[in-house]
Design a protein around this motif. Structure first.
Motif, mmCIF file in Angstrom:
data_model
loop_
_atom_site.group_PDB
_atom_site.id
_atom_site.type_symbol
_atom_site.label_atom_id
_atom_site.label_comp_id
_atom_site.label_asym_id
_atom_site.label_seq_id
_atom_site.Cartn_x
_atom_site.Cartn_y
_atom_site.Cartn_z
ATOM 1 N N ARG A 142 16.877 -7.102 -51.154
ATOM 2 C CA ARG A 142 18.129 -7.362 -50.432
ATOM 3 C C ARG A 142 17.864 -7.507 -48.936
ATOM 4 N NH1 ARG A 142 22.684 -3.677 -53.692
ATOM 5 N NH2 ARG A 142 21.844 -4.149 -55.758
ATOM 6 N N GLY A 143 16.956 -6.711 -48.411
ATOM 7 C CA GLY A 143 16.603 -6.847 -46.997
ATOM 8 C C GLY A 143 15.969 -8.190 -46.703
ATOM 9 N N ALA A 144 15.055 -8.619 -47.561
ATOM 10 C CA ALA A 144 14.407 -9.915 -47.362
ATOM 11 C C ALA A 144 15.427 -11.047 -47.406
ATOM 12 C CB ALA A 144 13.332 -10.125 -48.424
ATOM 13 N N ALA A 145 16.382 -10.961 -48.317
ATOM 14 C CA ALA A 145 17.408 -11.997 -48.429
ATOM 15 C C ALA A 145 18.243 -12.084 -47.162
ATOM 16 C CB ALA A 145 18.297 -11.726 -49.637
ATOM 17 N N LEU A 146 18.582 -10.929 -46.572
ATOM 18 C CA LEU A 146 19.354 -10.926 -45.332
ATOM 19 C C LEU A 146 18.591 -11.609 -44.208
ATOM 20 C CD1 LEU A 146 20.792 -7.291 -45.411
ATOM 21 C CD2 LEU A 146 22.098 -9.399 -45.659
ATOM 22 N N ALA A 147 17.288 -11.336 -44.116
ATOM 23 C CA ALA A 147 16.471 -11.946 -43.066
ATOM 24 C C ALA A 147 16.365 -13.455 -43.263
ATOM 25 C CB ALA A 147 15.085 -11.317 -43.056
ATOM 26 N N ARG A 148 16.219 -13.867 -44.493
ATOM 27 C CA ARG A 148 16.124 -15.314 -44.749
ATOM 28 C C ARG A 148 17.427 -16.026 -44.406
ATOM 29 N NH1 ARG A 148 13.250 -13.478 -50.153
ATOM 30 N NH2 ARG A 148 11.070 -13.498 -49.450
ATOM 31 N N GLU A 149 18.549 -15.361 -44.634
ATOM 32 C CA GLU A 149 19.838 -15.951 -44.262
ATOM 33 C C GLU A 149 19.924 -16.121 -42.739
ATOM 34 O OE1 GLU A 149 22.899 -13.485 -45.854
ATOM 35 O OE2 GLU A 149 22.332 -13.884 -47.953
ATOM 36 N N LEU A 150 19.461 -15.132 -41.991
ATOM 37 C CA LEU A 150 19.461 -15.248 -40.536
ATOM 38 C C LEU A 150 18.588 -16.419 -40.089
ATOM 39 C CD1 LEU A 150 19.164 -11.562 -39.270
ATOM 40 C CD2 LEU A 150 21.124 -13.082 -39.029
ATOM 41 N N ALA A 151 17.391 -16.524 -40.668
ATOM 42 C CA ALA A 151 16.485 -17.601 -40.293
ATOM 43 C C ALA A 151 17.098 -18.966 -40.608
ATOM 44 C CB ALA A 151 15.152 -17.431 -41.014
ATOM 45 N N ALA A 152 17.737 -19.071 -41.753
ATOM 46 C CA ALA A 152 18.356 -20.343 -42.147
ATOM 47 C C ALA A 152 19.486 -20.732 -41.201
ATOM 48 C CB ALA A 152 18.880 -20.249 -43.575
ATOM 49 N N ALA A 153 20.107 -19.738 -40.567
ATOM 50 C CA ALA A 153 21.201 -20.001 -39.630
ATOM 51 C C ALA A 153 20.714 -20.291 -38.216
ATOM 52 C CB ALA A 153 22.158 -18.816 -39.608
ATOM 53 N N GLY A 154 19.389 -20.266 -38.006
ATOM 54 C CA GLY A 154 18.832 -20.618 -36.709
ATOM 55 C C GLY A 154 18.344 -19.478 -35.860
ATOM 56 N N CYS A 155 18.386 -18.254 -36.387
ATOM 57 C CA CYS A 155 17.895 -17.095 -35.644
ATOM 58 C C CYS A 155 16.372 -17.179 -35.480
ATOM 59 C CB CYS A 155 18.277 -15.816 -36.379
ATOM 60 S SG CYS A 155 17.629 -14.296 -35.675
ATOM 61 N N LYS A 156 15.895 -16.884 -34.265
ATOM 62 C CA LYS A 156 14.459 -16.920 -33.985
ATOM 63 C C LYS A 156 13.858 -15.545 -33.722
ATOM 64 C CE LYS A 156 14.053 -21.462 -33.936
ATOM 65 N NZ LYS A 156 13.281 -22.173 -34.992
ATOM 66 N N VAL A 157 14.713 -14.554 -33.473
ATOM 67 C CA VAL A 157 14.207 -13.217 -33.171
ATOM 68 C C VAL A 157 15.199 -12.189 -33.697
ATOM 69 C CG1 VAL A 157 15.219 -13.349 -30.847
ATOM 70 C CG2 VAL A 157 13.461 -11.642 -31.335
ATOM 71 N N VAL A 158 14.670 -11.151 -34.360
ATOM 72 C CA VAL A 158 15.538 -10.145 -34.966
ATOM 73 C C VAL A 158 15.027 -8.755 -34.622
ATOM 74 C CG1 VAL A 158 14.294 -10.268 -37.172
ATOM 75 C CG2 VAL A 158 16.599 -9.327 -37.116
ATOM 76 N N GLY A 159 15.956 -7.891 -34.206
ATOM 77 C CA GLY A 159 15.625 -6.506 -33.910
ATOM 78 C C GLY A 159 16.177 -5.589 -34.983
ATOM 79 N N PHE A 160 15.536 -4.443 -35.157
ATOM 80 C CA PHE A 160 15.876 -3.546 -36.259
ATOM 81 C C PHE A 160 16.315 -2.183 -35.744
ATOM 82 C CE2 PHE A 160 12.953 -6.693 -37.825
ATOM 83 C CZ PHE A 160 13.545 -7.097 -39.007
ATOM 84 N N GLY A 161 17.426 -1.689 -36.319
ATOM 85 C CA GLY A 161 17.915 -0.363 -36.025
ATOM 86 C C GLY A 161 18.359 0.324 -37.304
ATOM 87 N N GLU A 162 18.712 1.597 -37.203
ATOM 88 C CA GLU A 162 19.053 2.358 -38.408
ATOM 89 C C GLU A 162 20.013 3.487 -38.093
ATOM 90 O OE1 GLU A 162 17.957 5.543 -37.783
ATOM 91 O OE2 GLU A 162 16.961 4.660 -36.047
ATOM 92 N N MET A 163 20.648 3.976 -39.142
ATOM 93 C CA MET A 163 21.468 5.177 -39.068
ATOM 94 C C MET A 163 21.394 5.881 -40.416
ATOM 95 S SD MET A 163 23.385 7.125 -37.361
ATOM 96 C CE MET A 163 23.685 8.728 -38.116
ATOM 97 N N GLY A 164 21.076 7.162 -40.401
ATOM 98 C CA GLY A 164 21.031 7.915 -41.650
ATOM 99 C C GLY A 164 20.657 9.356 -41.380
ATOM 100 N N ILE A 165 21.605 10.266 -41.505
ATOM 101 C CA ILE A 165 21.294 11.676 -41.260
ATOM 102 C C ILE A 165 20.173 12.116 -42.195
ATOM 103 C CG2 ILE A 165 22.215 14.020 -41.448
ATOM 104 C CD1 ILE A 165 23.092 12.433 -38.945
#
Length: 351
Positions: A149-172
């Motif tokens: 599911r994570g890979a699919a999200l990244a591929r969708e961003l790339a297909a939309a023209g994104c060239k750079v992606v940053g990663f963050g998180e939240m989880g106690i």
């Protein structure tokens, strides 16, 4: 896990370096920015890289071990902070707005039903992981689903023209999971990977160390810096959170699509360790944004041979270090593209 990530072709290196060196400055005078410009040019295989549609993705998930006392905060803070992200009130919202970054929030496995919400991507695998003190945090099928599911999200961003992606998180509880991942994937003694997380006092830190030592003993997996992909997948299933697994998949998908990766601190670093064991060439696509105050982050950086861009004593997570380092990446690409050369400016070079 059929990713195909190759190191960027280095044939362009000499030409990129020549362009950098011919700018109106002494050789090497822009220091780390020059190395950063070279990296981005190689990732994009061009002398004129672009940073179109920059995007931060914050992955959220709950951990079954959180209720055992590995964090100073109650587990409900995870979903409450997701609400804060959606309302635009968290630190990452502020820094993303200030620096012109898009922001997406992903429910990878929060123990809460948000329902359909603007700004929230529902990719929930399950409502939190199991308690790794007693059993593996996730099944192999759940782990693989999160990665996919994570890979699919990244591929969708790339297909939309994104060239750079940053990663963050939240989880106690996710600093505890990151500590276990770091120990098992770098070979660093477990005690050296464990910090105060969200602010544990001394008795709380002692309890966290005892609980994580118990979890490591239960799983019985080796702690080694030389383990391959199968070892990394086993460690991820034993101790990871859904947000960590989904981040690792998104990193792999983003690198495969040729995006530049902005790697935040300790928890994001634990996801990156998994990704790097699966596909070592992913390191060539990563910008390591900051040095976390969490002790385990030093072990991650050493294992990856990484030098972070900034060191501000941060330990907040959310991707805040990546958002704060982003202007440096923009500056590196801007000087490569816009700064005059000695020839174009009519400036004499060094004799």
């Amino acid at each position: 896990m059929n990713f195909a990530i190759a190191s960027p072709d280095i044939a362009l290196t000499a030409e990129l370096q020549r362009k950098i060196d011919n700018k109106t400055k002494p050789l090497g005078a822009l220091g780390e920015l020059e190395r950063l410009a070279l990296k981005v040019g190689l990732v994009q295989q061009t002398l004129s890289p672009r940073l179109d549609q920059p995007q931060m993705i914050v992955f959220a998930g709950d951990h079954g071990a959180a209720r055992a006392g590995v964090s100073a905060f109650p587990q409900d803070v995870t979903w409450q902070m997701v609400e804060n992200f959606l309302a635009g009130g968290a630190a990452i919202n502020v820094f993303a707005r200030a620096n012109g970054l898009g922001l997406s929030v992903v429910d990878a496995g929060v123990a809460h039903d948000f329902g359909p919400r603007d700004g929230l991507i529902d990719a929930k695998v399950a409502p939190g992981t199991r308690n790794y003190l007693d059993e593996p945090a996730m099944t192999a099928a759940e782990r693989d689903s999160a990665l996919a599911r994570g890979a699919a999200l990244a591929r969708e961003l790339a297909a939309a023209g994104c060239k750079v992606v940053g990663f963050g998180e939240m989880g106690i509880g996710n600093t505890a999971a990151a500590s276990l991942l770091t120990h098992h994937l770098t070979g660093t003694p477990l005690a050296d990977c464990i910090g105060r997380g969200t602010g544990l006092d001394d008795p709380g830190l002692a309890r966290k160390r005892e609980l994580l030592a118990r979890a490591a003993a239960r799983a019985g997996l080796p702690a080694t810096a030389t383990g391959g992909g199968e070892h990394a997948l086993a460690v991820l299933a034993e101790f990871g959170g859904f947000e960590i697994a989904m981040m690792a998949g998104a990193m792999l998908g983003a690198a495969e699509a040729g995006l530049v990766l902005l790697v935040d601190g300790f928890i994001v670093g634990s996801a990156f360790l998994v990704a790097a064991r699966l596909q070592p060439a992913i390191v060539d696509y990563a910008v390591f944004c900051h040095r976390s105050a969490e002790p385990g982050h030093q072990a991650q950086l050493a294992a990856l041979g990484a030098t972070p861009l900034i060191d501000l004593g941060l330990r907040l997570g959310e991707g805040t270090g990546a958002a704060l380092a982003w202007p440096l990446l923009r500056a590196a690409v801007a000087f490569l593209d816009e700064m005059a050369s000695f020839e174009s400016a009519g400036v004499s070079e060094k004799a």
